[in-house]
Scaffold this active site. Structure first.
Site, PDB file in Angstrom:
ATOM      1  N   GLN A 148      41.455  38.760  37.483  1.00  0.00           N
ATOM      2  CA  GLN A 148      40.217  37.889  36.863  1.00  0.00           C
ATOM      3  C   GLN A 148      40.022  36.926  38.093  1.00  0.00           C
ATOM      4  OE1 GLN A 148      38.345  37.983  34.536  1.00  0.00           O
ATOM      5  NE2 GLN A 148      36.736  36.223  35.416  1.00  0.00           N
TER       6      GLN A 148
ATOM      7  N   ASP B  45      36.849  47.087  38.144  1.00  0.00           N
ATOM      8  CA  ASP B  45      36.330  46.252  38.843  1.00  0.00           C
ATOM      9  C   ASP B  45      34.896  46.747  39.812  1.00  0.00           C
ATOM     10  OD1 ASP B  45      35.653  43.562  37.510  1.00  0.00           O
ATOM     11  OD2 ASP B  45      37.350  42.907  38.732  1.00  0.00           O
TER      12      ASP B  45
ATOM     13  N   LYS C 187      38.249  40.073  26.580  1.00  0.00           N
ATOM     14  CA  LYS C 187      38.233  41.247  27.522  1.00  0.00           C
ATOM     15  C   LYS C 187      39.446  42.207  26.805  1.00  0.00           C
ATOM     16  CE  LYS C 187      36.379  40.231  32.303  1.00  0.00           C
ATOM     17  NZ  LYS C 187      36.483  39.854  33.361  1.00  0.00           N
TER      18      LYS C 187
HETATM   19  N1  GUN Z   1      34.721  36.143  37.529  1.00  0.00           N
HETATM   20  C1  GUN Z   1      33.800  36.058  37.372  1.00  0.00           C
HETATM   21  N2  GUN Z   1      33.353  37.599  37.186  1.00  0.00           N
HETATM   22  C2  GUN Z   1      34.898  38.105  36.835  1.00  0.00           C
HETATM   23  C3  GUN Z   1      33.972  39.973  36.710  1.00  0.00           C
HETATM   24  O1  GUN Z   1      33.104  40.590  36.320  1.00  0.00           O
HETATM   25  N3  GUN Z   1      35.120  40.461  37.990  1.00  0.00           N
HETATM   26  C4  GUN Z   1      36.596  39.584  37.588  1.00  0.00           C
HETATM   27  N4  GUN Z   1      37.865  40.568  37.808  1.00  0.00           N
HETATM   28  N5  GUN Z   1      36.823  38.425  37.856  1.00  0.00           N
HETATM   29  C5  GUN Z   1      35.336  37.395  37.295  1.00  0.00           C
END
Ligand code: GUN
Length: 282
Positions: free
Chosen positions: A97, A120, A53
């Site tokens: 996350q 998200d 990211k």
């Molecule tokens: N863990 C796995 N996929 C995601 C996601 O799309 N966003 C976040 N915040 N955590 C994740």
């Protein structure tokens, strides 16, 4: 043989557009969008996702702020950090996350993120807006899949869509987005009886259950579009989707590979959501 839906290709095309948009914003406003990414603990898979990211942000000119907190961080400490970021005008997007360590409530954490910075789209206010319309953010993976369908001019209207998996992150919002595109949507899950009888009816099949090579050509209608959300690490270290690609590509009309299919689109949507959050503030 199925045509490949390349998330690699579509995401690099999209990211070029986002990069140009960020550059325009820098010239016009003297500022660029900022994304804060919080990782609690050091889960290896999560660490890789978070690193990807930050790398993607750097590529398009988004300022990313990396916040690493130790495994033993308390829920109160994490909530306090989120409060700070909610109040920081230089932070447009906040991503925590998941999964979080067991002693921290994911629900409390998600609910504490300002809905205006929830890139998200996990906050109940943003989830509600996906149901009722008028949303500000779309969840990253399902929206990335819609971008892929649009790019390959795959029309959803009137199609029989089957989503396998009902997670809050993928399955449920995916079903809503397909419904919004006028698909006729069925959601299947681990308790579904006669699963393959249902998947075989799908014109568009989205599989997000996290089991390697779970569905093959016997589960797929000839000519169906197959979208594989799974990223499963096999004992030999290689990656496999939830769909047995070699078998499915013999009957599908379009199919996403793993890796290089849905995966890159998730981060691309995150970048777009961060830019959109910034645009709301200028
Ligand atoms: N863990 C796995 N996929 C995601 C996601 O799309 N966003 C976040 N915040 N955590 C994740």
């Amino acid at each position: 043989m199925a045509e490949l839906i390349s998330g690699k290709l579509v995401s690099s095309w999209k990211r070029e557009q986002i990069k140009a948009q960020v550059e325009e914003l820098r010239e016009k406003h003297g500022a660029v969008p900022g994304l804060a990414v919080i990782l609690v603990g050091s889960d290896p898979a999560s660490s890789v996702y978070v690193r990807n990211k930050h790398r993607a942000c750097a590529e398009v000119g988004i300022r990313s702020i990396e916040i690493l907190m130790p495994e033993e961080t308390t829920e109160a400490e994490l909530l306090e950090k989120i409060r700070e970021l909610n109040d920081d005008p230089a932070v447009n997007g906040i991503l925590v996350q998941l999964p979080l360590p067991g002693h921290i409530s994911e629900e409390k954490v998600i609910n504490s993120i300002s809905a205006a910075k929830d890139v998200d789209a996990f906050h109940p206010e943003n989830v509600g807006r996906i149901v009722t319309g008028g949303y500000k953010f779309l969840p990253c993976t399902p929206a990335g899949i819609i971008t892929l369908l649009d790019y390959y001019k795959i029309d959803v209207t009137g199609k029989r869509c089957v989503v396998v998996g009902r997670s809050n992150i993928v399955g449920k919002p995916m079903a809503l987005l397909l419904l919004e595109r006028n698909g006729t949507v069925t959601v299947c899950h681990s308790r579904t009886k006669n699963l393959t009888d249902i998947t075989r009816e799908a014109d568009i099949l989205v599989v997000a259950i996290g089991r390697p090579n779970f569905l093959g050509k016997d589960a797929i209608k000839p000519g169906a579009v197959v979208i594989d959300v799974g990223i499963n690490r096999l004992p030999d270290g290689s990656l496999a989707g939830d769909v047995d690609f070699a078998s499915a590509e013999q009957v599908a009309s379009y199919i996403t590979p793993v890796p290089g299919g849905v995966g890159p689109m998730t981060i691309t949507t995150l970048l777009q959501n961060t830019v959109n959050a910034f645009l709301e503030t200028v």
